[in-house]
Enzyme design. Structure first.
Site, PDB file in Angstrom:
ATOM      1  N   HIS A  98       0.825  -1.212   0.000  1.00 32.90           N
ATOM      2  CA  HIS A  98       0.000   0.000   0.000  1.00 32.90           C
ATOM      3  C   HIS A  98       0.859   1.261   0.000  1.00 32.90           C
ATOM      4  O   HIS A  98       0.428   2.297  -0.489  1.00 32.90           O
ATOM      5  CB  HIS A  98      -0.915  -0.030   1.232  1.00 32.90           C
ATOM      6  CG  HIS A  98      -1.689   1.216   1.484  1.00 32.90           C
ATOM      7  ND1 HIS A  98      -2.379   1.890   0.495  1.00 32.90           N
ATOM      8  CD2 HIS A  98      -1.904   1.922   2.629  1.00 32.90           C
ATOM      9  CE1 HIS A  98      -2.980   2.945   1.016  1.00 32.90           C
ATOM     10  NE2 HIS A  98      -2.699   3.000   2.298  1.00 32.90           N
ATOM     11  N   HIS A 226       2.610   4.359   8.222  1.00 28.32           N
ATOM     12  CA  HIS A 226       2.631   3.729   6.899  1.00 28.32           C
ATOM     13  C   HIS A 226       4.077   3.528   6.424  1.00 28.32           C
ATOM     14  O   HIS A 226       4.442   2.451   5.934  1.00 28.32           O
ATOM     15  CB  HIS A 226       1.884   4.596   5.887  1.00 28.32           C
ATOM     16  CG  HIS A 226       0.394   4.564   6.027  1.00 28.32           C
ATOM     17  ND1 HIS A 226      -0.282   5.262   7.000  1.00 28.32           N
ATOM     18  CD2 HIS A 226      -0.558   3.921   5.290  1.00 28.32           C
ATOM     19  CE1 HIS A 226      -1.581   5.051   6.866  1.00 28.32           C
ATOM     20  NE2 HIS A 226      -1.779   4.242   5.847  1.00 28.32           N
TER      21      HIS A 226
END
Length: 280
Positions: A98, A226
């Site tokens: 991602h 992230h």
């Protein structure tokens, strides 16, 4: 919260008769209510909050149902819908690919299933987040937690309770944005790096719209949860509910994303098994 005892007696009996060994103990505990199944998944609907991205990025599509048939001329015997949504809408799973730091790592279809059924622990900072919506979890907080509760679980999940699930019914409350951007809890960049590189967990679960704080676009690096966790091949799950029903330690997390070929993530049904004191 769903108890296995609510199932028809013949189903519960079949579990007891067909399972053996450790699985027999688990199924018996589910049938008796000694183990409860707690649903950590938010309802997925057109009103589910979605992260607002800056203008230079493609917007995340909201969840929509397209009715295809409902016992009518389109299909007299069936009711069915088409589904339109983004991979990262509602309670969802972030695969390593991602984020750009995990671009060469696993997509959601190739996550080992052993990572999707694993022990979970909860750190509760809901009081701090109620006082400060920009509250950030630090390495020191996790060290203090471990001093009282033992080490983080090897191959397990850290679930970060902030109380933010109580806002999930309303887009504006949930994102809590003003002229300076969203204000939601998260973790520091150093904490993200530590979880990625030094902790034994495989993933981080949060109640907020994403694993990063609302103001994480101002951090270095930007969006460190992230950046570091997905870059290390670890995972995120977001928009969790009912973390207040879990013990600090001892739960088992079941994460069930769709097995999307090449997918960067997926909406997911996320459950926790919680013991009521009955030995398995």
């Amino acid at each position: 919260m769903v108890k296995a005892e609510s199932l028809p007696n013949d189903v519960a009996m079949s579990w007891t008769l067909t399972a053996a060994g450790p699985l027999g103990g688990l199924t018996s505990a589910l049938a008796s209510g000694g183990v409860e199944v707690v649903d950590l998944t938010a309802l997925l609907s057109p009103s589910t909050p979605v992260l607002d991205l800056p203008p230079e990025m493609a917007p995340i599509p909201r969840f929509e149902l397209e009715e295809l048939a409902r016992y009518d001329e389109r299909g007299r015997t069936s009711y069915q819908n088409g589904i339109h949504t983004g991979e990262h809408v509602g309670t969802h799973f972030d695969a390593p690919c991602h984020w750009v730091t995990g671009a060469e790592k696993r997509d959601v279809a190739h996550v080992p299933v052993r990572h999707l059924v694993a022990p979970a622990v909860v750190i509760d900072k809901s009081a701090e987040c109620a006082a400060d919506p920009d509250f950030l979890l630090t390495v020191e907080h996790l060290e203090e937690w471990q001093h009282h509760n033992g080490p983080l679980p090897e191959g397990g999940w850290l679930l970060y309770r902030t109380g933010w699930a109580a806002r999930s019914h309303d887009q504006q409350l949930f994102l809590n944005a003003d002229e300076s951007g969203p204000h939601t809890p998260g973790i520091t960049a150093e904490c993200a790096r530590w979880l990625a590189d030094e902790s034994p967990i495989v993933g981080l679960g949060v109640e907020t719209v994403g694993t990063d704080a609302g103001q994480a676009f101002t951090f270095t690096p930007q969006f460190p949860a992230h950046h570091y966790l997905l870059g290390a091949g670890k995972y995120g799950v977001t928009q969790l509910q009912n973390l207040d029903r879990l013990p600090v330690t001892g739960a088992v997390l079941i994460v069930a994303p769709l097995r999307i070929a090449g997918g960067s993530g997926s909406p997911a049904r996320i459950l926790a098994l919680v013991s009521n004191g009955e030995a398995l």
